[in-house]
Design an enzyme around this catalytic site. Structure first.
Site, PDB file in Angstrom:
ATOM      1  N   ASP A 230     -41.774 -48.874  31.102  1.00  0.00           N
ATOM      2  CA  ASP A 230     -41.987 -50.299  31.135  1.00  0.00           C
ATOM      3  C   ASP A 230     -42.800 -50.498  32.413  1.00  0.00           C
ATOM      4  OD1 ASP A 230     -41.876 -52.849  29.995  1.00  0.00           O
ATOM      5  OD2 ASP A 230     -40.559 -53.320  31.740  1.00  0.00           O
TER       6      ASP A 230
ATOM      7  N   ASP B  72     -35.402 -52.044  31.267  1.00  0.00           N
ATOM      8  CA  ASP B  72     -35.952 -52.315  30.174  1.00  0.00           C
ATOM      9  C   ASP B  72     -36.510 -51.188  29.323  1.00  0.00           C
ATOM     10  OD1 ASP B  72     -35.858 -55.001  30.530  1.00  0.00           O
ATOM     11  OD2 ASP B  72     -37.660 -55.477  30.639  1.00  0.00           O
TER      12      ASP B  72
ATOM     13  N   GLU C  98     -43.915 -53.672  35.316  1.00  0.00           N
ATOM     14  CA  GLU C  98     -43.742 -55.017  35.788  1.00  0.00           C
ATOM     15  C   GLU C  98     -45.172 -55.434  36.817  1.00  0.00           C
ATOM     16  OE1 GLU C  98     -42.035 -57.196  34.441  1.00  0.00           O
ATOM     17  OE2 GLU C  98     -40.228 -55.887  33.729  1.00  0.00           O
TER      18      GLU C  98
ATOM     19  N   HIS D  51     -39.726 -61.681  36.262  1.00  0.00           N
ATOM     20  CA  HIS D  51     -39.006 -60.588  36.998  1.00  0.00           C
ATOM     21  C   HIS D  51     -38.339 -60.533  38.158  1.00  0.00           C
ATOM     22  CE1 HIS D  51     -42.554 -60.156  39.354  1.00  0.00           C
ATOM     23  NE2 HIS D  51     -43.287 -59.714  38.412  1.00  0.00           N
TER      24      HIS D  51
ATOM     25  N   HIS E 282     -36.290 -59.273  33.542  1.00  0.00           N
ATOM     26  CA  HIS E 282     -36.986 -58.335  33.174  1.00  0.00           C
ATOM     27  C   HIS E 282     -37.259 -57.485  34.230  1.00  0.00           C
ATOM     28  CE1 HIS E 282     -39.006 -59.547  29.394  1.00  0.00           C
ATOM     29  NE2 HIS E 282     -38.608 -60.670  29.936  1.00  0.00           N
TER      30      HIS E 282
END
Length: 243
Positions: free
Chosen positions: A13, A168, A15, A68, A163
């Site tokens: 994942d 995640d 960001e 996030h 997040h």
């Protein structure tokens, strides 16, 4: 054991600083600021992971910060992508890359490679599996974001208030294993010898003693027949007897 069980998978994942949805590809002008990866081998979380925060050469959008929580101040002393790219590529090399809405993460990572003038692209390095596409096939017409999938599969994600790439990725690994084979962490020892959580499913040993079967004795069988007689006498229907 089938071939799939021998595959090495990296659940990933990212960001980012934001998205430019109205100006072409969503990654144009925005940068990756966090990468989180966990390793799965033989459908087991091994305990190995790759996690890094990255300093972009631009500001983080306020809308992204609300998602996030990663601010410009927090990223001020973090390394650039160029300083971590070789370590990242080494970690994912040869693995199947699993991500939720994979085109988003892959697009951002490929854009970072492009900015560095490097030829590597994620789809050429790894087989890419999109769990969002898998979820849409399993649950057509329904919402399939990560929070909803956690609810659907009974995965506790109460600690996920914002997040975060590594968190995640760990949650997505559980979701992916349940989606593709009906199993999650299983509390097996990881390859580094650490014991998993104690609240999940446990795999029974193939060498365990067989379960003891206790059969009804004659008195119990007669009591059962008497109960069925009573049910039928009162006009009931018995699945255990032919009409």
């Amino acid at each position: 054991m089938n071939q799939q069980s021998h595959q090495r998978q990296i659940v990933l994942d990212t960001e980012t600083t934001g998205m430019n949805m109205d100006t072409g590809p969503h990654y144009v002008g925005h940068r990756v600021i966090e990468i989180g990866c966990v390793e799965v081998v033989n459908r087991r979380l091994t305990g190995r992971h790759f996690h890094v925060y990255l300093k972009p050469d631009r500001k983080v959008d306020e809308e992204a910060i609300r998602v996030h929580g990663i601010t410009d101040d927090y990223l001020a002393d973090k390394p650039p992508f160029a300083a971590k790219v070789d370590e990242f590529l080494q970690f994912i090399d040869g693995a199947e890359l699993v991500a939720h809405n994979a085109p988003f993460d892959v697009g951002f990572l490929d854009y970072e490679m492009q900015l560095l003038g490097r030829p590597e692209r994620m789809a050429a390095l790894c087989k890419v599996t999109d769990t969002l596409a898998l979820a849409r096939k399993m649950f057509p017409g329904k919402r399939n974001n990560l929070d909803i999938l956690c609810d659907r599969f009974g995965i506790d994600n109460g600690h996920r208030t914002l997040h975060g790439a590594l968190l995640d990725a760990e949650i997505l690994a559980d979701v992916y294993l349940l989606m593709t084979g009906g199993q999650t962490k299983l509390n097996l020892q990881s390859d580094n010898g650490q014991q998993g959580d104690t609240g999940g499913i446990r795999r029974l040993s193939a060498g365990r003693a067989p379960l003891k079967v206790i059969r009804a004795d004659e008195q119990e069988l007669q009591a059962h027949e008497s109960r069925l007689d009573l049910v039928m006498k009162k006009g009931g229907s018995c699945l255990w007897r032919a009409e």
